[in-house]
Write an enzyme that holds these catalytic residues in place. Structure first.
Site, PDB file in Angstrom:
ATOM      1  N   HIS A 118      46.105  37.150  35.106  1.00 46.17           N
ATOM      2  CA  HIS A 118      45.881  38.429  35.785  1.00 46.17           C
ATOM      3  C   HIS A 118      44.795  38.338  36.863  1.00 46.17           C
ATOM      4  CE1 HIS A 118      46.631  42.482  36.501  1.00 46.17           C
ATOM      5  NE2 HIS A 118      46.510  43.009  35.305  1.00 46.17           N
ATOM      6  N   ARG A 119      44.027  37.250  36.880  1.00 45.62           N
ATOM      7  CA  ARG A 119      43.035  37.067  37.941  1.00 45.62           C
ATOM      8  C   ARG A 119      43.704  36.736  39.268  1.00 45.62           C
ATOM      9  NH1 ARG A 119      39.554  32.365  35.368  1.00 45.62           N
ATOM     10  NH2 ARG A 119      41.715  31.633  35.157  1.00 45.62           N
TER      11      ARG A 119
END
Length: 540
Positions: free
Chosen positions: A513-514
């Site tokens: 998700h980064r």
């Protein structure tokens, strides 16, 4: 005593441009220190000093075009080096007269007929501390180039370390049960041949560097360039984009530093000695708490005596499963996982695949759904490059990869292996089908080479042949996404007029998700579904 003219060694091309001069008149340099930096049409390279000494005059400047044999600089002949030069060849009388013009030609053939002791070290094997399971040679054995010396068994594969040249084994430095890493000494060999082949070993061993330099000044110019190419060939292959000279690579090996983790401060991001030293200082100054697994200080699970409640059997995990467990834990702790679930209508794809069964048999191939998945993923990765990327260790940059290499998880008796199919976007379905079968066979027989498990951009983990409706695969860091495929199932789907039976394939996309947000993940699986529903979309 006259100054020595240092010349440009073999640089692998007809000519190159000087883009940096690293020394000046009066500078004291050591063997392997960088003298100049050249840029050819193929690569940027440094020319190292062949020995210790003082620079008298630099004969080149930035912008000059040079080729092999051109004068580079004048280096003062060291008086301290002269004494060993005369003492070393004192026993053979002809060599003591090498300064004279006439005997010099006689000394070269004599040296050419001599043998030399060479070291054989472990090449890049893709992992560290790999156990030796078999030693194939013993002192006195005469072997040829590419003959196996030892057999290693890593957590991923069994591999042989071949001899880089022909000769006689004089000493074996390892035994069964030892663990080896890249650069470790395996055997010493006596190699017959010309003296120039023996000279390259000198610069890599500081205590012996002065001997060939003093006794044969003419040969010492070209000698240091050859060991650099031989000893660093595999490292350069793995780190083609890293600009660092021989001296820098040497100090990096001494400290055990991975140059891909060092940020260069030199021209064109070239890595300097100071960069390596600063990197080591920074690592040593890190607090111990930062080196706990995951950086979170997570407590270990308590030990439990299960035998109190009944009979038990304890078996040691295979080395592959132990390493895989650590990798899974590291990825799970360091990567914020999110999984996007979707499904794709593959009814027409399956009809087409089954229609090609006769053609597959005729060419000796096996056309499974996997090549279609690979082709669709390759297309999607080109369309959405954020999925074909990696984050920098500092998480301040994203690295986009211009190639499409896809790993395929393979279940083996010893554990999970992930061979990597290279350049998927450039290969056809038949070629991918053959390569998938070959790689899976190699994985199950533990015959995968390190290079065949490296360089992945994205991973596919398929449980379609086993079952299940969905699962959450763990991202294979430093990749940023992995696609899980479950078993296809016939489901009723509304076509606008009625419910019709359609073959639906469950997709599970786990992502970092980064690097990727939820909307991008949803668009990625939607694109995959569109491609798989009609494989002709890939041609558009």
């Amino acid at each position: 005593m006259t100054d020595e003219i240092i010349k440009v060694p073999d640089i692998g091309s007809d000519g190159a441009e000087v883009i940096e001069v690293c020394v000046g008149a009066g500078d004291q340099v050591e063997a392997e220190d960088s003298l100049i930096v050249l840029e050819s049409d193929k690569a940027t390279m440094e020319v190292p000093a062949p020995r210790n000494g003082r620079v008298v005059e630099v004969l080149l400047k930035v912008g000059d075009k040079v080729a092999e044999g051109d004068d580079l600089l004048k280096m003062a002949a060291e008086s301290g080096a002269a004494a060993p030069a005369e003492e070393t060849p004192a026993a053979p009388e002809p060599v003591a007269q090498t300064p004279a013009a006439v005997p010099a030609p006689e000394a070269a053939p004599a040296a050419a007929a001599a043998t030399v002791i060479k070291e054989v070290r472990v090449p890049d094997i893709g992992s560290d501390n790999v156990p030796v399971i078999e030693v194939s040679v013993k002192p006195g054995d005469e072997i040829s180039e590419e003959d196996p010396l030892v057999t290693l068994e890593s957590d991923k594969a069994t591999m042989e370390v071949p001899s880089p040249f022909s000769g006689v084994v004089t000493e074996v430095k390892v035994k069964e049960g030892d663990t080896l890493s890249q650069g470790d000494l395996v055997v010493m060999m006596e190699v017959a041949g010309a003296a120039p082949a023996a000279q390259p070993a000198a610069p890599s061993q500081a205590p012996e560097a002065d001997k060939p330099t003093a006794s044969q000044p003419a040969a010492s110019v070209a000698a240091p360039t050859q060991p650099t190419a031989e000893s660093n060939r595999e490292l350069e292959q793995a780190n083609k984009s890293i600009h660092a000279g021989p001296a820098v690579r040497k100090i990096a090996r001494e400290f055990g530093v991975d140059l891909s983790q060092v940020r260069g401060s030199g021209p064109r991001s070239r890595i300097l000695k100071e960069d390596v030293q600063n990197y080591v200082k920074a690592k040593l100054s890190e607090p111990k708490s930062a080196q706990v697994s995951g950086g979170l200080g997570i407590p270990q699970m308590p030990a439990v005596d299960f035998s109190k409640w009944g009979e038990i059997e304890e078996k040691e995990l295979t080395r592959l499963r132990q390493v895989a467990a650590k990798n899974f834990q590291r990825s799970w702790l360091n990567v914020p996982h999110v999984t996007q679930f979707d499904e794709s209508d593959i009814t027409e794809l399956e009809d087409f695949r089954k229609s090609q069964k006769a053609a597959a048999q005729a060419r000796g191939s096996k056309l499974t759904p996997l090549p279609f998945m690979l082709k669709a993923c390759a297309y999607a990765l080109k369309e959405m490059p954020q999925f074909c990327a990696s984050l920098s260790p500092e998480v301040d940059r994203i690295i986009y990869k211009k190639y499409v290499n896809i790993g395929v998880a393979v279940d083996t008796p010893d554990g999970l292996l992930v061979p990597v199919i290279k350049d998927v976007d450039k290969k056809g379905l038949w070629e991918l089908a053959d390569e998938c079968v070959a790689m899976a066979e190699k994985a199950r027989n533990k015959q995968l080479k390190p290079d065949e498990m490296q360089g992945g951009c994205f991973t596919i983990s398929s449980l379609g042949s086993v079952g299940g409706t969905a699962f959450t695969p763990i991202v294979n860091a430093p990749e940023v996404a992995i696609l899980g495929i479950s078993k296809a199932e016939i489901k009723p789907k509304w076509n606008g007029a009625e419910f019709a039976p359609r073959l639906m394939l469950p997709l599970s996309l786990s992502y970092d998700h980064r690097a990727i947000n939820g909307a991008e993940a949803a668009r990625f699986t939607a694109l995959l579904g569109q491609l798989l529903s009609d494989i002709r979309n890939i041609l558009l």
